[in-house]
Design a protein around this motif. Structure first.
Motif, PDB file in Angstrom:
ATOM      1  N   VAL A 269       0.833  -1.203   0.000  1.00 48.44           N
ATOM      2  CA  VAL A 269       0.000   0.000   0.000  1.00 48.44           C
ATOM      3  C   VAL A 269       0.869   1.256   0.000  1.00 48.44           C
ATOM      4  CG1 VAL A 269      -1.662   1.331   1.359  1.00 48.44           C
ATOM      5  CG2 VAL A 269      -1.993  -1.132   1.026  1.00 48.44           C
ATOM      6  N   LEU A 270       1.974   1.246   0.735  1.00 49.96           N
ATOM      7  CA  LEU A 270       2.880   2.387   0.717  1.00 49.96           C
ATOM      8  C   LEU A 270       3.427   2.628  -0.686  1.00 49.96           C
ATOM      9  CD1 LEU A 270       4.940   2.027   4.023  1.00 49.96           C
ATOM     10  CD2 LEU A 270       3.346   3.863   3.425  1.00 49.96           C
ATOM     11  N   TRP A 271       3.817   1.549  -1.365  1.00 52.31           N
ATOM     12  CA  TRP A 271       4.289   1.707  -2.746  1.00 52.31           C
ATOM     13  C   TRP A 271       3.195   2.314  -3.614  1.00 52.31           C
ATOM     14  CZ3 TRP A 271       2.251  -0.381  -7.227  1.00 52.31           C
ATOM     15  CH2 TRP A 271       3.005  -0.154  -8.382  1.00 52.31           C
ATOM     16  N   PHE A 272       1.978   1.813  -3.471  1.00 55.37           N
ATOM     17  CA  PHE A 272       0.862   2.300  -4.285  1.00 55.37           C
ATOM     18  C   PHE A 272       0.576   3.769  -3.983  1.00 55.37           C
ATOM     19  CE2 PHE A 272      -3.806   2.890  -4.686  1.00 55.37           C
ATOM     20  CZ  PHE A 272      -3.902   2.780  -6.068  1.00 55.37           C
ATOM     21  N   ALA A 273       0.621   4.160  -2.716  1.00 57.67           N
ATOM     22  CA  ALA A 273       0.363   5.556  -2.359  1.00 57.67           C
ATOM     23  C   ALA A 273       1.379   6.477  -3.021  1.00 57.67           C
ATOM     24  CB  ALA A 273       0.385   5.724  -0.843  1.00 57.67           C
ATOM     25  N   ARG A 274       2.644   6.064  -3.043  1.00 62.37           N
ATOM     26  CA  ARG A 274       3.670   6.867  -3.705  1.00 62.37           C
ATOM     27  C   ARG A 274       3.474   6.848  -5.220  1.00 62.37           C
ATOM     28  NH1 ARG A 274       7.134   3.927   0.423  1.00 62.37           N
ATOM     29  NH2 ARG A 274       7.473   5.468   2.075  1.00 62.37           N
ATOM     30  N   PHE A 275       3.120   5.691  -5.771  1.00 62.52           N
ATOM     31  CA  PHE A 275       2.861   5.567  -7.209  1.00 62.52           C
ATOM     32  C   PHE A 275       1.750   6.514  -7.650  1.00 62.52           C
ATOM     33  CE2 PHE A 275       0.297   3.515 -10.556  1.00 62.52           C
ATOM     34  CZ  PHE A 275       1.243   3.376 -11.567  1.00 62.52           C
ATOM     35  N   LEU A 282      -4.520   6.955   5.169  1.00 61.40           N
ATOM     36  CA  LEU A 282      -5.304   6.669   6.371  1.00 61.40           C
ATOM     37  C   LEU A 282      -5.300   5.164   6.593  1.00 61.40           C
ATOM     38  CD1 LEU A 282      -7.387   7.374   8.621  1.00 61.40           C
ATOM     39  CD2 LEU A 282      -9.165   7.210   6.855  1.00 61.40           C
ATOM     40  N   VAL A 283      -4.894   4.754   7.786  1.00 62.60           N
ATOM     41  CA  VAL A 283      -4.840   3.330   8.129  1.00 62.60           C
ATOM     42  C   VAL A 283      -5.892   3.050   9.199  1.00 62.60           C
ATOM     43  CG1 VAL A 283      -3.410   1.479   9.071  1.00 62.60           C
ATOM     44  CG2 VAL A 283      -2.390   3.182   7.550  1.00 62.60           C
ATOM     45  N   ILE A 284      -6.805   2.138   8.890  1.00 55.67           N
ATOM     46  CA  ILE A 284      -7.867   1.789   9.830  1.00 55.67           C
ATOM     47  C   ILE A 284      -7.668   0.347  10.287  1.00 55.67           C
ATOM     48  CG2 ILE A 284     -10.354   1.561  10.181  1.00 55.67           C
ATOM     49  CD1 ILE A 284     -10.813   3.649   8.068  1.00 55.67           C
ATOM     50  N   GLY A 285      -7.393   0.183  11.578  1.00 58.45           N
ATOM     51  CA  GLY A 285      -7.328  -1.153  12.147  1.00 58.45           C
ATOM     52  C   GLY A 285      -5.931  -1.719  12.302  1.00 58.45           C
ATOM     53  N   GLU A 286      -4.891  -0.963  11.952  1.00 50.53           N
ATOM     54  CA  GLU A 286      -3.516  -1.418  12.154  1.00 50.53           C
ATOM     55  C   GLU A 286      -2.652  -0.236  12.546  1.00 50.53           C
ATOM     56  OE1 GLU A 286      -1.475  -3.898   9.432  1.00 50.53           O
ATOM     57  OE2 GLU A 286      -3.195  -5.201   9.041  1.00 50.53           O
ATOM     58  N   GLU A 287      -1.451  -0.538  13.046  1.00 55.75           N
ATOM     59  CA  GLU A 287      -0.522   0.527  13.419  1.00 55.75           C
ATOM     60  C   GLU A 287       0.036   1.182  12.159  1.00 55.75           C
ATOM     61  OE1 GLU A 287       2.510  -0.875  15.978  1.00 55.75           O
ATOM     62  OE2 GLU A 287       1.135  -1.513  17.569  1.00 55.75           O
ATOM     63  N   LEU A 288       0.414   2.440  12.302  1.00 53.65           N
ATOM     64  CA  LEU A 288       0.960   3.181  11.162  1.00 53.65           C
ATOM     65  C   LEU A 288       2.313   2.618  10.755  1.00 53.65           C
ATOM     66  CD1 LEU A 288       0.157   6.886  12.116  1.00 53.65           C
ATOM     67  CD2 LEU A 288      -0.916   5.517  10.330  1.00 53.65           C
ATOM     68  N   PRO A 289       2.574   2.547   9.448  1.00 53.60           N
ATOM     69  CA  PRO A 289       3.892   2.133   8.984  1.00 53.60           C
ATOM     70  C   PRO A 289       4.878   3.287   9.103  1.00 53.60           C
ATOM     71  CG  PRO A 289       2.517   2.673   7.120  1.00 53.60           C
ATOM     72  CD  PRO A 289       1.643   2.803   8.340  1.00 53.60           C
ATOM     73  N   ASP A 290       6.130   3.002   8.868  1.00 55.96           N
ATOM     74  CA  ASP A 290       7.167   4.034   8.885  1.00 55.96           C
ATOM     75  C   ASP A 290       7.276   4.618   7.482  1.00 55.96           C
ATOM     76  OD1 ASP A 290       9.269   5.681   9.468  1.00 55.96           O
ATOM     77  OD2 ASP A 290      10.796   4.106   9.383  1.00 55.96           O
ATOM     78  N   ALA A 291       6.754   5.827   7.299  1.00 57.18           N
ATOM     79  CA  ALA A 291       6.773   6.479   5.982  1.00 57.18           C
ATOM     80  C   ALA A 291       6.852   7.984   6.177  1.00 57.18           C
ATOM     81  CB  ALA A 291       5.534   6.103   5.179  1.00 57.18           C
ATOM     82  N   PRO A 292       8.049   8.521   6.441  1.00 59.46           N
ATOM     83  CA  PRO A 292       8.182   9.948   6.727  1.00 59.46           C
ATOM     84  C   PRO A 292       7.807  10.860   5.559  1.00 59.46           C
ATOM     85  CG  PRO A 292      10.343   8.904   6.485  1.00 59.46           C
ATOM     86  CD  PRO A 292       9.339   7.804   6.510  1.00 59.46           C
ATOM     87  N   ASP A 293       7.744  10.309   4.342  1.00 60.02           N
ATOM     88  CA  ASP A 293       7.427  11.143   3.180  1.00 60.02           C
ATOM     89  C   ASP A 293       5.928  11.289   2.943  1.00 60.02           C
ATOM     90  OD1 ASP A 293       7.489   8.368   2.610  1.00 60.02           O
ATOM     91  OD2 ASP A 293       7.386   8.803   0.474  1.00 60.02           O
TER      92      ASP A 293
END
Length: 306
Positions: A269-275, A282-293
């Protein structure tokens, strides 16, 4: 008839001269520009490159100040090669016809360009060169929107607990009320996927497992429309539709694909968001990933309001 056959198989420069309209035009040409690229609709053409030959002729507005020797006053040859490079890097394509259209359209965005002839040939698929040739004129085309004009969506990741939550409808209500371009992503369901020793086959199986879960979400709320292509995602964002990303096509067609395994749902999902050049995630139901950008937000499954 003989002249028509001659023009059909001649270099596009001869064809351009033979079909010239009223008034003088200048022409610039790119001959025998060969690039190695992955392209093609057949399975045998995936995962390997082949040589593609480009011949391009651009009819341009005649330069009136050529004695000034100013490169800004003409259509540079670099614009032609850059148009080819840009479209090859944008996404993996199946058809030469699609690539030719995209290259022609990008060249015609240049203010000096009036008409363009594009011939593209595959050099390694048969005993001869297999190709297409198109002719496009600025006056007959509506240029597609450039990347800068594309919407920057909010990408929303739903965990399996969120998909099953009684709050799902409330979250969709609020996302819908925001009237923002919105794309929902999910991971695979909490059931084991079939396993194979072949990594490419396993990758497809894991991507299909995500798509199955996307349809589970669509079954829970009809406002969630499963979408698999960039074109339809762009259309959906412009028409206020909430899309659910089915990842197989975009991931498999990407020139610079994700390093994350499909089993790493948030990594994908992080790759897709950048793509997609997302505005936020917005993450619902899990902890936030590490993505400072990326601007990130998180919501627990027991919270009713985003």
């Amino acid at each position: 008839m003989s002249n028509e056959i001659k023009w059909a198989f001649a270099h596009p420069a001869e064809r351009a001269a033979a079909t010239a309209g009223d008034g003088p035009v200048d022409r610039i040409s790119l001959r025998d520009h060969i690039v190695e690229v992955e392209i093609g609709a057949f399975q045998a053409e995936r995962g390997t490159t082949q040589r593609i030959c480009f011949n391009v002729v651009v009819e341009v507005i005649p330069a009136t100040n050529i004695l000034d020797d100013d490169v800004d006053s003409i259509l540079s040859y670099d614009k032609v090669t850059e148009a080819i490079a840009h479209e090859l890097a944008d996404e993996r394509l199946n058809l030469l016809e699609t690539l030719a259209e995209k290259v022609a359209e990008r060249i015609l965005l240049e203010p000096q360009a009036l008409r363009v002839f594009v011939r593209i040939e595959k050099l390694d698929r048969g005993p001869g060169a297999l190709g297409v040739e198109i002719v496009r004129a600025r006056k007959d085309m509506t240029p597609r929107r450039m990347a800068e004009d594309k919407p920057h969506p909010q990408v929303v990741y739903l965990s399996n607990a969120a998909i099953a939550s009684d709050n799902l409808g409330t979250w969709i209500d609020q996302l819908e009320a925001e009237h923002r371009p919105t794309i929902i992503c999910v991971g695979p369901a909490d059931v084991p996927a079939p396993q194979t020793a072949h990594p490419l086959a396993q990758r497809r199986i894991d991507l299909l497992a995500i798509e199955q879960n996307a349809w589970v979400l669509a079954g829970r709320d009809a406002r969630c429309v499963v979408v698999n292509s960039r074109t339809e995602l762009d259309w959906s964002m412009r028409h206020d539709q909430i899309s659910v990303w089915a990842p197989s096509k975009i991931v498999l067609d990407a020139v610079d694909g994700p390093s994350a395994s499909p089993r790493d749902a948030l990594g994908l999902v992080l790759w897709f968001a950048r793509f997609m050049q997302a505005a936020d995630l917005l993450v619902i139901g899990e902890e936030l990933p590490d993505a400072p950008d990326l601007p990130l937000r998180a919501v627990a499954t027991d919270v009713r309001v985003i």
